[in-house]
Design a protein around this motif. Structure first.
Motif, PDB file in Angstrom:
ATOM      1  N   PRO A   1       1.144   6.494   2.219  1.00 53.61           N
ATOM      2  CA  PRO A   1      -0.303   6.442   2.509  1.00 53.61           C
ATOM      3  C   PRO A   1      -1.067   5.646   1.467  1.00 53.61           C
ATOM      4  N   VAL A   2      -0.605   5.658   0.213  1.00 54.43           N
ATOM      5  CA  VAL A   2      -1.272   4.876  -0.827  1.00 54.43           C
ATOM      6  C   VAL A   2      -1.120   3.383  -0.539  1.00 54.43           C
TER       7      VAL A   2
ATOM      8  N   ARG B   1      -0.539   2.001   2.352  1.00 50.38           N
ATOM      9  CA  ARG B   1      -1.299   1.648   3.562  1.00 50.38           C
ATOM     10  C   ARG B   1      -2.774   1.439   3.226  1.00 50.38           C
ATOM     11  N   ARG B   2      -3.299   2.216   2.300  1.00 54.52           N
ATOM     12  CA  ARG B   2      -4.718   2.106   1.965  1.00 54.52           C
ATOM     13  C   ARG B   2      -5.015   0.849   1.152  1.00 54.52           C
ATOM     14  N   PHE B   3      -4.162   0.548   0.178  1.00 56.14           N
ATOM     15  CA  PHE B   3      -4.465  -0.561  -0.731  1.00 56.14           C
ATOM     16  C   PHE B   3      -3.927  -1.903  -0.228  1.00 56.14           C
TER      17      PHE B   3
ATOM     18  N   ARG C   1      -3.251  -2.394   3.073  1.00 58.56           N
ATOM     19  CA  ARG C   1      -3.689  -2.508   4.458  1.00 58.56           C
ATOM     20  C   ARG C   1      -2.553  -2.992   5.361  1.00 58.56           C
TER      21      ARG C   1
ATOM     22  N   ASP D   1       1.026  -1.569   7.650  1.00 60.74           N
ATOM     23  CA  ASP D   1       1.560  -0.395   8.347  1.00 60.74           C
ATOM     24  C   ASP D   1       2.857   0.045   7.667  1.00 60.74           C
TER      25      ASP D   1
END
Length: 621
Positions: free
Chosen positions: A76-77, A79-81, A83, A85
């Protein structure tokens, strides 16, 4: 040296071929994948982790556990930074490959150094064959992953990289053997083992129809996959491997009678359960609904992940947050199998404390969430639900079906829990964790570990008994047994969607603080603990223990024959159902879930649901 290099690189080539073949869609090639999965799991348990324990002691367990959870924390980290999948599964495959590259290089250095003149007076054929035995399935698994989620070019590139890394290790053995940190190989072994377990639990493969041919081939593949690492491990003659295996057997024999009794009682409760009327779910105040949630959930054969769709269906039928949350907390923590195992491993007084604490926590959680959640007008209106059809099969058939259901949820985690307890027992001296109890520090440490983790209450009981022997306080153990099933990441995610982030954050914090308070209270009361004599190394089991273990082994073998490894991997991976395995539960309260098998029996649970024999049938919501 040439012979060792040829065997090692040949095992990589064989693993690549096996990985390519496992992606073919047929029963024969599907059996090869089952072989790889069984061989990797056994190699981790009997070769890689014991090898790391020999050099690192208990630190190996920390590295292994960290590697198991690392992909899930990092994805998840990223994916957030970034961007992108980036899934937990793809990240674990990439980390596993990088770790395996380094591991193969270190293996090459180690094997190359054993092939020098300094070791010419004695052979290391057993060690070379042991390395080859786990290299084949590990390579097959990682290459199959690359073929499935990447491209053939990437897969072949990774195969070439493995061969090159191994060859370089052999070539540089004389130069690096005295320079390379001795502990590096053990760290890599423990880390790669953890990432591989993450991959296994989060990739269930493609299942086809359970034909007789498929059943036979996969059964043979499972036996072969388990046997290969066992033979290889016996060739190396490592003392830690034998100690872990002996500890597992002792714990299994200690667990079997009470686990079998608990499963039988659970099946009986399911057989005698009654249907839940709509009014039962929606009437009454918060306290009454919380009590109902506990009463409905306590005897059900559902794990922490399996309870989620049931709780969601109760919410959609109009059940208030008090009932839903009390149900969510009580169901995975209470049950006959959990009670019987607690009695056997920790004694009657602690079993009573555990049950009372779980009931109190469930009621507290239900009341707390009922205060935090502000329902809007019209929300939570009951849906139109058709009553379930009456059962069409006899009581004996339905009782066996309930037993199968319970065993399916408890069995995989029971095996994992027993192995975990065996490793803890072997790697940590008795009383070695006693220093963490100063000021209740162990309570906070256990809470921090247990809150996000998935813990199966029944299978965690042997682990808890071993931790008590190693010096962890009874209060800290209680905190782990209560928080793990109640506050894992999957449960928090579902609650957040249903009740909002703020309510869930405050509710989970309240549950954690209440549980920690219970832990301090148990330590202050000095609740007596009665550990089995076998945990102290005293052996001796009668016919009851061996007979119970044999019956459970036969029941587990029957499930593997009927349904394959897929349902086990789904449950261990935290998934309650898989679309390809749906056997169509039709539940009277409007929830549908599947395990990947065809029970062929009717369920008459306390919340009123039944199985049917029509795969893919959706329950009315």
């Amino acid at each position: 040296m040439i012979e060792a290099l040829a065997i090692t690189t040949g095992s990589i080539v064989l693993g690549v071929v096996l990985g390519v073949l496992t992606r073919r869609k047929s029963a024969s090639f599907g059996a090869l994948r089952v072989f790889a999965v069984a061989a990797v799991a056994t190699a981790v348990a009997l070769q890689m982790l014991p090898e790391a324990l020999t050099e690192m002691g208990g630190t190996a367990l920390l590295v292994f556990g960290g590697a198991v959870v690392l992909p899930g924390l990092l994805s998840p980290v990223l994916r957030r930074f970034r961007r992108t999948d980036t899934t937990s599964h793809s990240l674990s495959a990439d980390l596993g490959f990088l770790g395996f590259i380094a591991h193969q290089f270190a293996e090459g250095v180690a094997l190359g150094s054993f092939s020098t003149e300094a070791h010419a007076d004695h052979g290391h054929e057993g060690l070379v064959l042991a390395v080859a035995a786990h290299t084949v399935p590990l390579t097959a698994l990682l290459i199959a992953e690359a073929l499935t989620h990447r491209t053939r070019r990437v897969a072949m590139g990774r195969a070439a990289a493995l061969v090159i890394a191994t060859g370089l290790g052999f070539a540089l053995a004389d130069l690096l053997h005295d320079v390379l940190p001795h502990a590096l190989h053990s760290w890599l072994t423990a880390g790669v083992a953890g990432v591989l377990i993450h991959i296994l639990f989060h990739d269930h493969g493609e299942d086809g129809p359970r034909t007789l041919k498929r059943k036979v081939l996969e059964s043979v593949a499972v036996v072969a996959g388990i046997a290969l690492p066992i033979v290889a491990a016996s060739a190396t003659g490592r003392g830690v491997q034998r100690s872990v295996t002996d500890a597992f057997l002792e714990l299994a024999l200690e667990t079997a009678p009470m686990l079998l009794l608990g499963l039988g009682l659970g099946a009986l409760l399911q057989l005698l359960g009654s249907k839940i009327p709509q009014r039962f779910l929606t009437s009454g105040g918060a306290l009454r609904q919380a009590i109902r949630g506990v009463a409905v959930g306590a005897p059900l054969p559902l794990c922490a992940c399996g309870v989620l769709p049931v709780a969601e269906s109760l919410r959609k039928r109009g059940a208030g947050p008090a009932l839903v949350i009390a149900f969510l907390v009580a169901t995975p923590e209470l049950g006959p199998e959990t009670l019987t195992l607690t009695l056997r491993f920790m004694g009657g007084p602690y079993a009573v404390v555990r049950v009372v604490a779980a009931l109190a926590l469930a009621l507290f959680a239900g009341l707390l969430f009922s205060r935090l959640v502000r329902s809007t007008a019209g929300e939570g209106q009951p849906a139109e639900v058709k009553p379930p059809p009456p059962p069409t099969q006899g009581a004996a058939v339905r009782a066996l079906g309930h037993f199968d259901e319970l065993l399916l949820h408890v069995g995989p985690w029971a095996v994992v829990g027993l192995w975990a307890a065996a490793f803890v027992q072997v790697s940590l001296p008795e009383g070695s964790l006693a220093q963490t109890t100063a000021g209740g520090l162990d309570i906070w440490l256990v809470a921090a570990v247990a809150m996000p983790a998935y813990v199966c209450a029944a299978s965690a009981t042997p682990v808890a008994a071993v931790l008590l022997l190693k010096g962890i306080s009874p209060g800290a153990v209680l905190v782990g047994l209560l928080l793990g099933p109640a506050t894992n990441i999957a449960t928090v995610g579902v609650l957040k969607k249903a009740y909002g982030g703020r309510s869930v954050l405050l509710g989970v914090a309240g549950i954690a603080l209440a549980t920690i308070g219970m832990g301090y209270g148990v330590n202050a009361l000095e609740v007596p603990i009665t550990l089995p004599a076998q945990l102290d190394g005293q052996h001796g089991h009668g016919a009851l223990a061996w007979g119970s273990a044999a019956l459970l082994a036969l029941a587990l073998g029957r499930q593997l024959w009927r349904w394959g490894l897929g349902p086990w991997l789904e449950i261990l991976g935290g998934h309650h159902h898989h679309g390809d395995h749906d056997h169509g539960h039709g539940h009277g309260h409007g929830h549908g879930h599947g395990h990947g098998h065809d029970h062929g029996h009717d369920h008459d649970h306390g919340h009123g649901h039944e199985h049917d024999d029509q795969p893919g049938r959706d329950a009315a919501d």
